[in-house]
Scaffold this active site. Sequence first.
Site, short mmCIF file in Angstrom:
data_model
loop_
_atom_site.label_atom_id
_atom_site.label_comp_id
_atom_site.label_asym_id
_atom_site.label_seq_id
_atom_site.Cartn_x
_atom_site.Cartn_y
_atom_site.Cartn_z
N VAL A 41 -25.42 0.20 -22.55
CA VAL A 41 -24.90 1.29 -21.95
C VAL A 41 -25.80 2.03 -20.56
CG1 VAL A 41 -23.92 3.73 -21.92
CG2 VAL A 41 -23.33 2.23 -23.60
N GLY A 180 -18.02 20.33 -18.71
CA GLY A 180 -19.31 20.02 -19.72
C GLY A 180 -20.46 20.18 -18.56
N ILE A 184 -24.78 14.49 -18.27
CA ILE A 184 -23.99 13.78 -17.26
C ILE A 184 -23.04 14.66 -16.53
CG2 ILE A 184 -21.92 12.24 -17.56
CD1 ILE A 184 -22.80 11.26 -20.19
N GLU A 203 -18.24 25.06 -18.17
CA GLU A 203 -19.09 24.65 -19.65
C GLU A 203 -18.72 25.68 -20.37
OE1 GLU A 203 -21.51 23.04 -20.86
OE2 GLU A 203 -21.30 24.72 -22.49
N HIS A 440 -55.92 17.01 -6.32
CA HIS A 440 -55.39 18.03 -5.53
C HIS A 440 -55.10 17.15 -3.94
CE1 HIS A 440 -55.03 21.92 -3.53
NE2 HIS A 440 -55.73 21.34 -2.67
P1 NAD Z 1 -24.36 16.97 -23.29
O1 NAD Z 1 -24.32 17.22 -24.83
O2 NAD Z 1 -25.65 17.00 -22.51
O3 NAD Z 1 -23.33 18.02 -22.68
C1 NAD Z 1 -22.26 18.46 -23.10
C2 NAD Z 1 -21.80 19.72 -22.65
O4 NAD Z 1 -20.30 20.07 -22.68
C3 NAD Z 1 -22.56 20.90 -23.42
O5 NAD Z 1 -23.07 21.80 -22.66
C4 NAD Z 1 -21.30 21.65 -23.93
O6 NAD Z 1 -21.51 22.96 -24.38
C5 NAD Z 1 -20.10 21.24 -22.97
N1 NAD Z 1 -18.74 21.15 -23.76
C6 NAD Z 1 -18.40 20.78 -24.91
N2 NAD Z 1 -17.04 20.64 -25.13
C7 NAD Z 1 -16.80 21.21 -24.11
C8 NAD Z 1 -15.36 21.66 -23.45
N3 NAD Z 1 -14.27 21.33 -24.27
N4 NAD Z 1 -15.32 22.30 -22.29
C9 NAD Z 1 -16.40 22.67 -21.57
N5 NAD Z 1 -17.47 22.10 -21.99
C10 NAD Z 1 -17.54 21.53 -23.04
O7 NAD Z 1 -23.23 15.82 -23.12
P2 NAD Z 1 -23.16 14.59 -22.08
O8 NAD Z 1 -23.65 15.31 -20.73
O9 NAD Z 1 -21.74 14.27 -22.29
O10 NAD Z 1 -24.15 13.71 -22.26
C11 NAD Z 1 -24.18 12.80 -23.62
C12 NAD Z 1 -25.44 12.52 -24.07
O11 NAD Z 1 -25.81 11.42 -23.26
C13 NAD Z 1 -26.70 13.36 -23.92
O12 NAD Z 1 -26.88 14.53 -24.92
C14 NAD Z 1 -27.89 12.70 -23.67
O13 NAD Z 1 -28.43 12.44 -24.84
C15 NAD Z 1 -27.43 11.56 -22.99
N6 NAD Z 1 -27.73 11.48 -21.74
C16 NAD Z 1 -28.78 11.67 -21.22
C17 NAD Z 1 -29.17 11.54 -20.00
C18 NAD Z 1 -30.91 11.81 -19.50
O14 NAD Z 1 -31.50 11.57 -20.44
N7 NAD Z 1 -31.08 12.16 -18.19
C19 NAD Z 1 -28.24 11.61 -18.90
C20 NAD Z 1 -27.33 11.39 -19.02
C21 NAD Z 1 -26.79 11.57 -20.51
#
Ligand code: NAD
Length: 467
Positions: A41, A180, A184, A203, A440
């Site tokens: 992925v 969310g 992502i 959120e 620097h």
């Molecule tokens: P996430 O857990 O980062 O964020 C999900 C968000 O959605 C949270 O803030 C949560 O409170 C909110 N949420 C949950 N249910 C909701 C609802 N019904 N309505 C509104 N808000 C809601 O998850 P993600 O963004 O889907 O990413 C998944 C995982 O993928 C991450 O935890 C991470 O491990 C990985 N990821 C990492 C990176 C990176 O390292 N830069 C980038 C993308 C994804």
Amino acid sequence: MIDVHVVVIGAGPGGYAAAFLAADLGLKTALVDPEVNPGGVCVYRGCIPSKALLHVANLLREARHADAWGVHFGEPAVDLVKLRAFKDNVVKRLTGGTGLLAKSRKVQYLQGRGALVDAHTLTVKLVTGGEETIRFKHAIVATGSVPVVPPSLRVDDRRVMDSTTALDLPDVPKSLLVVGGGYIGLELGSVYAALGSAVSVVEMTDGLLPGADRDLVDVLAKSITASMKNVWLKTSVTKMAAEPAGIRVTFDGQPEQLFDRVLVAVGRRPNASVPGLERTKVALDRRGFIVHDEQMRTAEPSIFAIGDVAGEPMLAHKASHEGRTAVEVIAGHKAAFEPRAIPAVVFTDPELAWAGLTEAQAQRDGRKVAVAKFPWAASGRALTLDRVDGLTKLIVDPSNERILGVGLVGPNAGELIAEGVLAIEMGANVTDLKLTIHPHPTLTETLMEAAEVFFGQATHVYKPRRT
Ligand code: NAD
């Protein structure tokens, strides 16, 4: 029938790192995945394509900002076909590379889906047709995670996207709702906003990126609020329905609205759906993660689990290190996965990164810590970039002045955090960081100066130490 020492199920950054190391250590290795090449992925539909798009998004923002420096580019014309081709080509080059690396190492790559027959046998339904049986001494389950889609957000309409379809960049919708405010949502929301969509983020909790320290998030939130049309906190989506004119979304706390597209990014869950896993002793916890010890060994002695399927944080770099640990254990080395810090990076603008203990976690644990902060407004390098919106902070154990955590927000925070990880891993104290000569003018100096702040001696900040 193939006989191997190690078979790795799933060829993401965890799985392929494990398979490659196993081969390097002289173990006969097979790697199984439905894609044509290793990548998973992260490389096909996650970290890598999103970073290619974020790079372009940053360029667009920078070009717009250049007006302030007397350089006028005019409105950019975005050729989506070419932009998609750039992103797809990045993925193709990287996965072509991993494919070649697998071949050079003589890792037997089987394109297909594995099913366990017992604790030493895997059958693989090959994508090209037919089936192959693998007898193995050890298996490593590295099957990753899948997006969570709660029933209220399940709409069978191509305008409701997950991260994979959003990365396809089907068009630049006039309006986009991102459900969310996590990794992502903020990363891909930023891409669409830079391309010209009016993006609204909804959120559920009372802040973006619930896991990170609020002072860091506040800096990012300011820029997110400026680039997005709306950021609604403490708000949930209660219903979504597809209509010809758009997706009608009902919220609790906001009036209902119509959006051209919706991106659902409310988290991921472990993917332990390897058929036949139930025929082994492998156990899952309450949330569906495979239970394992610090050597990554499951309840079935021949089977190991690594990466997203083995627990949080669901991050590629954690997966590859776990994978390498599992292989070392299989090879008979004394090894365990016990990092002091796993960095987390959100590749927004500004980037946000942290490693080790956060201030919030210390508070939750009732642990006494000292916090030293260096604001980027005092950094010469940040000023030259016209980016004073950053912050560097150190979380320190006051009893021995050891660095327990590092947090950063600002451009390139994702690169800068590596120094913090090294400091934590090496058991460095604040004096070590203070005495290390940093080049620097660079943003790395903010780490050194944060250490100086700790002693009330920062060259560019006047903040005497409280005694
Ligand atoms: P996430 O857990 O980062 O964020 C999900 C968000 O959605 C949270 O803030 C949560 O409170 C909110 N949420 C949950 N249910 C909701 C609802 N019904 N309505 C509104 N808000 C809601 O998850 P993600 O963004 O889907 O990413 C998944 C995982 O993928 C991450 O935890 C991470 O491990 C990985 N990821 C990492 C990176 C990176 O390292 N830069 C980038 C993308 C994804």
